[in-house]
Design an enzyme around this catalytic site. Structure first.
Site: not given
Ligand code: NAP
Length: 324
Positions: A55, A202-203, A206-207, A209
């Site tokens: 990252y 899980p979100l 962000g979609f 949300s």
């Molecule tokens: N193993 C893998 O291949 C893999 C791939 C992807 C991700 N990951 C891990 O999984 C973690 C989670 O995935 P993700 O970051 O894609 O998760 P996500 O929770 O599905 O999406 C994150 C996005 O949602 C927004 N968000 C979060 N909480 C919110 C809320 N309450 N209201 C409105 N918008 C909200 C965030 O905004 P902000 O950024 O503005 O806070 C960000 O843009 C990553 O951080 C990473 O550590 C692993």
């Protein structure tokens, strides 16, 4: 809320913190705010912090290293390795034992710690037998540098081979209302083998949300993702609008409903919503108070059955390195 990760695994927070977005994945970030967000997670007793050495070439680990200073014992560090960046692009997979041994030393340095709680192979390298890659991680466990071993986005065949080499504590994989692929084969297999699930995105990045209104507003990596493009975007938005209505009835936010749904899929699942803001973090952690009844789950399922999302979850180039 704590859950056991994998059979006889560690007790950790059911909702952890995904830190990827603090290093450029979803737009600009502010380092001070990112560090404060990680500190707030620990203050609230949510110990599971997820990162990867790739990252922003270690930037994310360095942020965590600063945030956990003086409180290493309060954090459960989940680190992924095995994906590489180069000036030609990002996404090459490397599961060679030598690479893993080298990468871990750099992660420890950046995280300012002498052990990693959960060390995960981010993608399975098709050119290296998975037993060899896992064997390298097993050496690190024997050395006390790593406590538990994880896999990410691995096929059922690789999961079985890996588990026959060393105990695998967790599989990190995308799992959300609109990415339910694991339900067919992967989930039954990890359950049989006593491996826990770390559900990422899980979100749905962000979609879910409900805050994204049109594809043109997306200026970060998500603009390259088929589900965030053109007609797919609007078809997916219709689903989110229905989830929003349900969330109003449940007196929670759509994000909280989405996280509560993941947690309701089994006691062997933890999830790591990603954010770089304290406001979202607190909202997301409060999802554990949202209790979904069987009726709620049926209503959600009627809106978002298996396979409903329009578009693949990654661009084509990255779909090719999944499920190896
Ligand atoms: N193993 C893998 O291949 C893999 C791939 C992807 C991700 N990951 C891990 O999984 C973690 C989670 O995935 P993700 O970051 O894609 O998760 P996500 O929770 O599905 O999406 C994150 C996005 O949602 C927004 N968000 C979060 N909480 C919110 C809320 N309450 N209201 C409105 N918008 C909200 C965030 O905004 P902000 O950024 O503005 O806070 C960000 O843009 C990553 O951080 C990473 O550590 C692993």
């Amino acid at each position: 809320m704590k859950r056991e990760l994998g059979k006889n695994g560690p007790m950790i927070s059911a909702i952890g913190l995904g830190c990827m977005g603090m290093s450029g994945a979803y737009g600009q970030s502010d380092e001070k705010e990112s560090i404060a967000t990680i500190e707030r997670a620990l203050e609230l007793g949510h110990d599971f912090l997820d990162t990867a050495d790739f990252y922003l070439s270690g930037h994310n680990e360095m942020l965590i290293g600063q945030a956990i200073k003086g409180k290493r014992d309060k954090a459960f560090l989940s680190v992924k390795t095995g994906m590489m960046a180069s000036p030609m692009g990002y996404g090459a997979v490397n599961g060679h034992p030598d690479y893993i041994r080298h990468a871990v030393m750099h992660s420890l340095q950046r995280l300012k710690t002498d052990y990693i709680d959960l060390y995960t192979i981010a993608r399975i390298d098709p050119n290296v037998p998975v037993e060899e890659t896992v064997g390298a991680l097993a050496e690190l466990v024997a050395k006390g540098v790593v406590k538990y071993i994880g896999l990410s986005e691995a096929s059922v065949q690789s999961i079985r081979k890996a588990a026959s080499t060393h105990a695998i504590t967790a599989l990190q994989i995308e799992y959300s209302l609109w990415t339910r692929d694991i339900e067919a084969e992967v989930l039954p297999t990890v359950r049989e083998l006593g491996i826990g699930i770390v559900a990422y995105s899980p979100l749905s990045r962000g979609f879910l949300s409900g805050e994204l209104k049109k594809p043109e507003d997306i200026k970060d990596n998500r603009a390259h993702m088929p589900r965030f493009q053109g007609d797919n975007f609007y078809r997916n938005l219709e689903l989110v609008e229905k989830i929003k209505t349900l969330a109003v009835q449940k007196k929670c936010s759509p994000s909280q409903l989405a996280i509560a749904w993941v947690l309701a899929q089994g006691e062997d699942i933890i999830t790591i919503p990603g954010t770089k803001r304290i406001k979202y973090l607190e909202e997301n952690f409060a999802s554990e108070k949202v209790k979904l009844t069987q009726e709620d789950l049926q209503s959600i399922n009627a809106i978002m059955p298996f396979g409903i999302a329009s578009g693949t979850r990654y661009p084509e180039k990255f779909m090719g390195i999944l499920n190896k």
